[in-house]
Each structure stands twice: as C-alpha cells, then as structure tokens.
Scaffold this active site. Structure first.
Site, PDB file in Angstrom:
ATOM      1  N   ARG A  27       0.833  -1.209   0.000  1.00 14.75           N
ATOM      2  CA  ARG A  27       0.000   0.000   0.000  1.00 14.75           C
ATOM      3  C   ARG A  27       0.867   1.258   0.000  1.00 14.75           C
ATOM      4  NH1 ARG A  27      -4.419   0.507   4.639  1.00 14.75           N
ATOM      5  NH2 ARG A  27      -2.571   1.012   5.867  1.00 14.75           N
TER       6      ARG A  27
ATOM      7  N   LYS B 109      -2.876   6.679   1.000  1.00  9.15           N
ATOM      8  CA  LYS B 109      -2.678   7.058   2.405  1.00  9.15           C
ATOM      9  C   LYS B 109      -1.682   8.209   2.431  1.00  9.15           C
ATOM     10  CE  LYS B 109      -2.233   4.803   6.915  1.00  9.15           C
ATOM     11  NZ  LYS B 109      -3.403   5.417   7.539  1.00  9.15           N
TER      12      LYS B 109
ATOM     13  N   GLU C 142     -16.241   5.208   5.342  1.00 11.32           N
ATOM     14  CA  GLU C 142     -15.462   4.663   6.461  1.00 11.32           C
ATOM     15  C   GLU C 142     -15.420   5.696   7.564  1.00 11.32           C
ATOM     16  OE1 GLU C 142     -11.339   4.246   5.354  1.00 11.32           O
ATOM     17  OE2 GLU C 142     -11.422   5.996   4.056  1.00 11.32           O
TER      18      GLU C 142
HETATM   19  N1  PMP Z   1      -9.332   4.309   6.971  1.00 11.18           N
HETATM   20  C1  PMP Z   1      -8.530   5.359   7.206  1.00 11.18           C
HETATM   21  C2  PMP Z   1      -8.925   6.681   6.698  1.00 11.18           C
HETATM   22  C3  PMP Z   1      -7.332   5.171   7.916  1.00 11.18           C
HETATM   23  O1  PMP Z   1      -6.522   6.203   8.153  1.00 11.18           O
HETATM   24  C4  PMP Z   1      -6.980   3.875   8.369  1.00 11.18           C
HETATM   25  C5  PMP Z   1      -5.671   3.637   9.083  1.00 11.18           C
HETATM   26  N2  PMP Z   1      -5.608   4.199  10.342  1.00 11.18           N
HETATM   27  C6  PMP Z   1      -7.872   2.818   8.131  1.00 11.18           C
HETATM   28  C7  PMP Z   1      -9.015   3.069   7.402  1.00 11.18           C
HETATM   29  C8  PMP Z   1      -7.560   1.432   8.581  1.00 11.18           C
HETATM   30  O2  PMP Z   1      -6.532   0.884   7.804  1.00 11.18           O
HETATM   31  P1  PMP Z   1      -5.520  -0.182   8.391  1.00 11.18           P
HETATM   32  O3  PMP Z   1      -6.347  -1.332   8.855  1.00 11.18           O
HETATM   33  O4  PMP Z   1      -4.651  -0.532   7.255  1.00 11.18           O
HETATM   34  O5  PMP Z   1      -4.800   0.462   9.504  1.00 11.18           O
END
Ligand code: PMP
Length: 286
Positions: free
Chosen positions: A52, A151, A184
């Site tokens: 990622r 990200k 989300e």
């Molecule tokens: N959505 C957002 C906007 C995030 O910043 C994150 C990570 N903190 C997640 C979802 C969760 O992703 P991950 O499980 O890879 O940490």
C-alpha cells in the site's frame, strides 16, 4: 531512555530527528505514510503495508528512494533498536525539501523516516462496552480527487470530520461519500452485522483499503461467518444488529451507538465478540 528514530538511513535520537521547514510533506502534505503494528516481535502484515505504501507513492508520482528490502530492513531495525516486541510503527515518505512553490519538480530528495512507539488509541473500557459515533457532515474525498485509497500526509478532510466527532463528544465519525453512501470512519474501516451477515463498504465506495479490514474479511471466512463487501447507506447503519470498526491503531472496536441511536441491543454483539477474539488470536499466531 530516548527513542531512536530511523531517518534517511540512520538511527538518530528522537530529539535529533528533524525535518526541514521547507519539506513539502510539511508545507503541502505532499507525502505518504503507513501505520503498522508489531505483535510478539513480528511485524504484522508487513508486505500488505509495503504494497500500500509503494502504491500510494506511485499514485502521487513520488519515488520512494529505498528499495523494498531496505524499507523492510529499516522497519525491523527501528523497533529492534528500541527493544520493542509490541509496538506501533509509523513509516513516512515526504516529497523532501523544495522551494516555497508547490511544484514537486524542485524537490530532489524525498525523506524517509520510521518511528516505533507505543500507542493506546482508545481506553480499555471502550473495547468492552463499545463506542459511540456520529455521521459527519464533511464527506469523504471524492475518489476522482485525491483518492481515499492513497494514504497521504493530507488528512485534513478526515480531521474536519474528527472535529465534528469531538464537538459531539464521541471518539469517531462515520464519513459518507459524494453519493451519500457510507465510506469509512476518520481513521478506521467500518463493518456492520445484519441477520448474521457481516457487511462492509466496497473499495469503490471511496475507502482506504485497510489492512485490518482485509484480515477481518479473511477471518470471517475462517470462522464461517458470511461476509460481503457492498454499498451501504446510513439507513443500513441505523438498522444494523452490530457494528465495529477496524484499523491498525484501533484494532477491532465495537460500536454500540450512532447519532444517538443504540445499535441492536446497545451491547457489544456476539459476532463482533467472536471476530475480536479471532483477531487477537490471529495477530499473535496462537
Ligand atoms: N481508513 C482510514 C482513513 C485510515 O486512516 C486507516 C488507518 N488508520 C484505516 C481506514 C484502517 O486501515 P488499516 O487497517 O490498514 O490500519
């Protein structure tokens, strides 16, 4: 003892770990990052996080100045140098030092740093009782603007939604996308349970494709719990039997209230509990 930070190829003391005020990561949020966990001395889902990170960098036309093996090594070196066996890792790549204009052409050396530290995103009692959330009025980034799949160091949109959560006295906010569908939370992916089926928004609904989300989908399969990725409306959240959010920092957090309404019985639900236990066994490989 002070923490050691990996910065552009060297381990330096925390108070020596500094970035220029001309770095475009700071001036414009021009950069990408990952949040990763180490459990029992092993980096959890390291390859998924590196995938990622490199994909995010590629999407913003940023060339990470380290080959993947070296990035992997930098992460391992950082948590080991600090004597951690269980910690959170923040890996960041910035566009580097440039001029005061936005043009990244003038930034010749991207900076890379890796921090290993302890975090407790939410208090322990919240994991037992569940948390309350609101739906934010600020919408998630349009997928054709800066894609939510990147990200990036620019979290302002999510920060604005988080401020709404703060104002409402709750720790998280659900964001809807440009179509009004659920995307989300500000730092976590969202799941609901309805009639025994686990449901979570699809990638196309404008989400960061969470590493924890993917692990959770796989755990549902292992546990023989039906799980689908599909478009959800706020209505689906309101009529859900159970809800939880997932993220590297938060891990699995039950949600028992949204917009002042109780979710299901208002207690942490049985499928959420089962998946949470499965998650904790999985991350420690027991
Ligand atoms: N959505 C957002 C906007 C995030 O910043 C994150 C990570 N903190 C997640 C979802 C969760 O992703 P991950 O499980 O890879 O940490």
């Amino acid at each position: 003892m002070s923490l050691k930070i990996w910065l552009d190829g060297k381990l330096v003391e925390k108070n020596e770990a500094k970035i220029s005020v001309y770095d475009h990561g700071l001036l414009y949020g021009d950069g990408v990052f990952e949040g990763i966990r180490v459990y029992a001395g092993r980096v959890f889902e390291l390859e998924a996080h590196l995938d990622r990170l490199y994909a995010s960098a590629r999407a913003i036309r940023l060339e990470i100045p380290l080959p993947r093996e070296q990035f992997r090594g930098a992460i391992e070196q950082t948590f080991k140098a600090n004597g951690f066996t269980d910690c959170y890792i923040r890996a960041v790549v910035t566009r580097g030092v440039g001029s005061l204009g936005i043009d990244p052409k003038k930034c010749h050396d991207p900076s890379v740093f890796v921090i290993a530290d302890l975090i407790a995103v939410y208090p322990k009692e919240m994991y037992d009782k569940g948390m309350a959330v609101i739906t934010a009025s600020v919408m998630r980034n349009h997928p054709n603007a800066l894609s939510p799949r990147v990200k990036s160091l620019n979290y302002l949109n999510n920060i604005l939604a988080r401020i709404e959560a703060n104002d409402a006295g709750v720790p998280e906010a659900v964001m809807l996308n440009h179509l009004g569908n659920v995307s989300e939370c500000t730092a976590d992916n969202i799941f609901i349970v309805r009639d025994g089926q686990v449901q979570t928004p699809d990638t196309a609904d404008g989400i960061l494709e969470g590493v924890t989300r993917r692990v959770m989908i796989a755990l549902c399969h292992d546990q023989k719990i039906p799980c689908v990725e599909k478009t959800l409306q706020r209505h689906d959240l309101y009529i859900a039997d159970e809800m939880f959010v997932t993220g590297t920092g938060a891990e699995v957090m039950p949600v028992t209230k949204i917009d002042g309404r109780e979710i299901g019985s208002g207690q942490v639900g049985p499928i959420t509990l089962k998946l949470t236990k499965a998650f904790h066994r999985h991350v420690r490989n027991v």
